[in-house]
Enzyme design. Structure first.
Site, PDB file in Angstrom:
ATOM      1  N   SER A 106     -12.116   4.921   0.225  1.00 48.21           N
ATOM      2  CA  SER A 106     -11.929   5.021   1.683  1.00 48.21           C
ATOM      3  C   SER A 106     -11.876   6.485   2.090  1.00 48.21           C
ATOM      4  O   SER A 106     -10.943   7.207   1.725  1.00 48.21           O
ATOM      5  CB  SER A 106     -10.642   4.313   2.102  1.00 48.21           C
ATOM      6  OG  SER A 106     -10.750   2.942   1.813  1.00 48.21           O
ATOM      7  N   CYS A 113     -21.553  -6.758  20.357  1.00 46.30           N
ATOM      8  CA  CYS A 113     -22.822  -7.291  20.868  1.00 46.30           C
ATOM      9  C   CYS A 113     -23.672  -6.186  21.503  1.00 46.30           C
ATOM     10  O   CYS A 113     -24.853  -6.029  21.177  1.00 46.30           O
ATOM     11  CB  CYS A 113     -22.532  -8.394  21.888  1.00 46.30           C
ATOM     12  SG  CYS A 113     -23.996  -9.018  22.693  1.00 46.30           S
ATOM     13  N   CYS A 141     -25.701 -15.796  22.604  1.00 46.62           N
ATOM     14  CA  CYS A 141     -26.388 -15.552  21.326  1.00 46.62           C
ATOM     15  C   CYS A 141     -27.615 -16.442  21.183  1.00 46.62           C
ATOM     16  O   CYS A 141     -28.632 -16.014  20.631  1.00 46.62           O
ATOM     17  CB  CYS A 141     -25.443 -15.810  20.157  1.00 46.62           C
ATOM     18  SG  CYS A 141     -24.065 -14.674  20.079  1.00 46.62           S
ATOM     19  N   CYS A 148     -19.647 -10.992  12.790  1.00 48.11           N
ATOM     20  CA  CYS A 148     -18.519 -11.599  12.072  1.00 48.11           C
ATOM     21  C   CYS A 148     -17.591 -12.315  13.063  1.00 48.11           C
ATOM     22  O   CYS A 148     -17.208 -11.735  14.080  1.00 48.11           O
ATOM     23  CB  CYS A 148     -17.757 -10.495  11.333  1.00 48.11           C
ATOM     24  SG  CYS A 148     -16.214 -11.053  10.619  1.00 48.11           S
ATOM     25  N   CYS A 201       0.841  -1.193   0.000  1.00 47.46           N
ATOM     26  CA  CYS A 201       0.000   0.000   0.000  1.00 47.46           C
ATOM     27  C   CYS A 201       0.875   1.241   0.000  1.00 47.46           C
ATOM     28  O   CYS A 201       1.997   1.220   0.517  1.00 47.46           O
ATOM     29  CB  CYS A 201      -0.909  -0.017   1.237  1.00 47.46           C
ATOM     30  SG  CYS A 201      -2.167   1.280   1.170  1.00 47.46           S
ATOM     31  N   CYS A 260     -20.619 -18.369   6.970  1.00 42.74           N
ATOM     32  CA  CYS A 260     -19.641 -17.708   6.094  1.00 42.74           C
ATOM     33  C   CYS A 260     -19.309 -18.663   4.936  1.00 42.74           C
ATOM     34  O   CYS A 260     -19.990 -19.659   4.741  1.00 42.74           O
ATOM     35  CB  CYS A 260     -18.356 -17.426   6.845  1.00 42.74           C
ATOM     36  SG  CYS A 260     -18.536 -16.459   8.343  1.00 42.74           S
ATOM     37  N   ASP A 264     -11.243 -12.521   3.716  1.00 43.81           N
ATOM     38  CA  ASP A 264     -10.335 -11.380   3.825  1.00 43.81           C
ATOM     39  C   ASP A 264      -9.727 -11.261   5.229  1.00 43.81           C
ATOM     40  O   ASP A 264      -8.577 -10.871   5.391  1.00 43.81           O
ATOM     41  CB  ASP A 264     -11.171 -10.120   3.504  1.00 43.81           C
ATOM     42  CG  ASP A 264     -10.326  -8.896   3.318  1.00 43.81           C
ATOM     43  OD1 ASP A 264      -9.112  -9.045   3.081  1.00 43.81           O
ATOM     44  OD2 ASP A 264     -10.868  -7.783   3.388  1.00 43.81           O
TER      45      ASP A 264
END
Ligand code: SF4
Ligand code: SF4
Length: 428
Positions: A134, A361, A331, A344, A28, A275, A291
């Site tokens: 971004s 949460c 959960c 995630c 980057c 996922c 990712d």
């Protein structure tokens, strides 16, 4: 990132529909304080310059096009993918055409905007790329953490690039990281994006492990409570901007969460049950589960040696996919499970103090306690409109689409009056 449903074939399972590609690996031209990907250079120590070679690109695109159904989406990301230059992307487009079989192909580019010029803007417009730029908000917010390697600010250049893209007619989404500082300014950020012509926004809450103390979250991470309050303010601004019962700005998480209120699978993978619906391809052809899990134990193979469809449908990737559904006790008893599905998995492990529960949460609890009645009202209106459009009674059982699937050409459930593929499904 992921799609609401996946086509299947008889031999290999799911077709390839989403591929996230990192053609310049973790390289980057910026050094943002909160970046989690720069350190991935350690995985590829043979060189400190990472660039996808032509044989990898061609094998990858041939494999994807061969294993794709009638729609496929390439997400180009990094690091910073524009380091590859326009000719590399022109080659990618040529290969998509060469190996395509009449499929509809979408391309998305996520960029920090540093290299965007007229040439880039013209190319991105010509091939209808959806660009994620971004941009964390006004200067004092953006330049807090989005700095170059010499610690210099970047806001002015990003704003210039954004204008250039918009003036060319490129579809641009603002990608905004919510961190410990920016979380204080939801209204300022929202108004800033809106006045800058960014009607599509994506907010990404930041939580990373503290490199100096792996027992806790890094100081730039956003606290869950603060993020919950941020979302409530943002939601009210979003609702206030509705016209004739429809949104005029598009906030990915809000749109995505709405799906669960009408019985559909959310396009945002963090809100799904499982996922594993897409894969990530690194510059050298290595394929990973996600990712956020570009790590040796989540490596599925390499496009030069392995069939991409087999990697997507491998036992290893299926195991990874199910990891999300291994929910903590908290959960399983939660009123918001159908909306959140535990968030995630990476947000369950970055801060040890969360003890395996989603770092956000309490944010979900704060937000949904606030937004739930409004969502219910919106869902009710949507159901009535659907019923009227289909000329069926609202109480009549609905079609397969209400079982969790929405086609890319169907009306977007967020109520925008656009097709799903042009709205919440764009770049999903
Ligand atoms: S780990 Fe997170 S980002 Fe990756 S596929 Fe699952 S929900 Fe999506
Ligand atoms: S809100 Fe919390 S307890 Fe409920 S599903 Fe999400 S992470 Fe789990």
């Amino acid at each position: 990132m992921s799609q609401p449903d996946n086509g299947t074939d008889n031999t290999k399972g799911r077709m390839v529909r989403d591929v996230l590609i990192k053609p310049a690996g973790p390289d980057c031209n910026l050094a943002c304080t909160y970046c989690f990907y720069l350190k991935k250079g350690d995985l590829f120590p043979e060189s400190n310059r990472h660039r996808m070679q032509d044989d990898v690109l061609e094998t990858l695109i041939r494999g994807v096009m061969h294993n794709a159904g009638d729609q496929v989406y390439f997400g180009w990301q990094g690091g910073e993918p524009t380091l590859m230059g326009v000719p590399f992307f022109q080659k990618a487009i040529d290969l998509q055409m060469k190996y395509g079989r009449g499929q509809s192909v979408g391309n998305g580019l996520q960029t920090n905007g540093m290299l965007i010029d007229q040439n880039w803007a013209g190319f991105l417009e010509k091939y209808r790329f959806l660009v994620g730029l971004s941009l964390d908000g006004p200067k004092h917010i953006h330049d807090r953490y989005r700095l170059n390697a010499r610690g210099k600010p970047t806001w002015d250049k990003v704003i210039h690039s954004g204008k250039l893209l918009q003036d060319k007619g490129v579809a641009v989404n603002a990608l905004t990281v919510v961190n410990d500082y920016s979380v204080q300014f939801p209204e300022e950020i929202y108004k800033f994006h809106k006045s800058g012509g960014f009607s599509h926004m994506q907010f990404i809450p930041c939580v990373e492990t503290d490199p100096n103390d792996p027992e806790k979250a890094a100081p730039f991470s956003v606290s869950s409570q603060a993020y919950g309050t941020f979302l409530c303010t943002l939601f009210d601004l979003w609702i206030k901007d509705f016209k004739n019962g429809e949104p005029t700005t598009f906030i990915r998480m809000f749109d995505s969460m709405f799906y669960s209120y009408v019985g559909l699978a959310a396009p945002d993978c963090g809100l799904k049950k499982n996922c594993g619906n897409y894969v990530v391809v690194e510059h050298n052809g290595d394929v990973f589960s996600c990712d956020f899990f570009v790590e040796p134990e989540f490596r599925l193979g390499n496009v030069l040696n392995n069939d991409i469809s087999r990697m997507l449908n491998s036992q290893q990737q299926r195991r990874f996919g199910k990891m999300k559904a291994e929910l903590p006790e908290k959960c399983l008893d939660c009123a918001w499970l159908a909306q959140c599905y535990g968030g995630c998995p990476k947000d369950r492990i970055r801060d040890k103090q969360d003890q395996g529960v989603n770092h956000f949460c309490s944010a979900v609890n704060i937000f949904l306690s606030h937004a739930d009645p409004v969502y219910r009202g919106l869902a009710d209106t949507w159901a009535k409109k659907q019923a009227a459009a289909q000329q069926i009674s609202p109480t009549q059982p609905q079609t397969a689409k209400s079982e969790g699937k929405v086609g890319r050409n169907d009306p977007c459930p967020c109520g925008s009056n656009k097709k799903f593929k042009k709205c919440c499904g764009a770049g999903a």
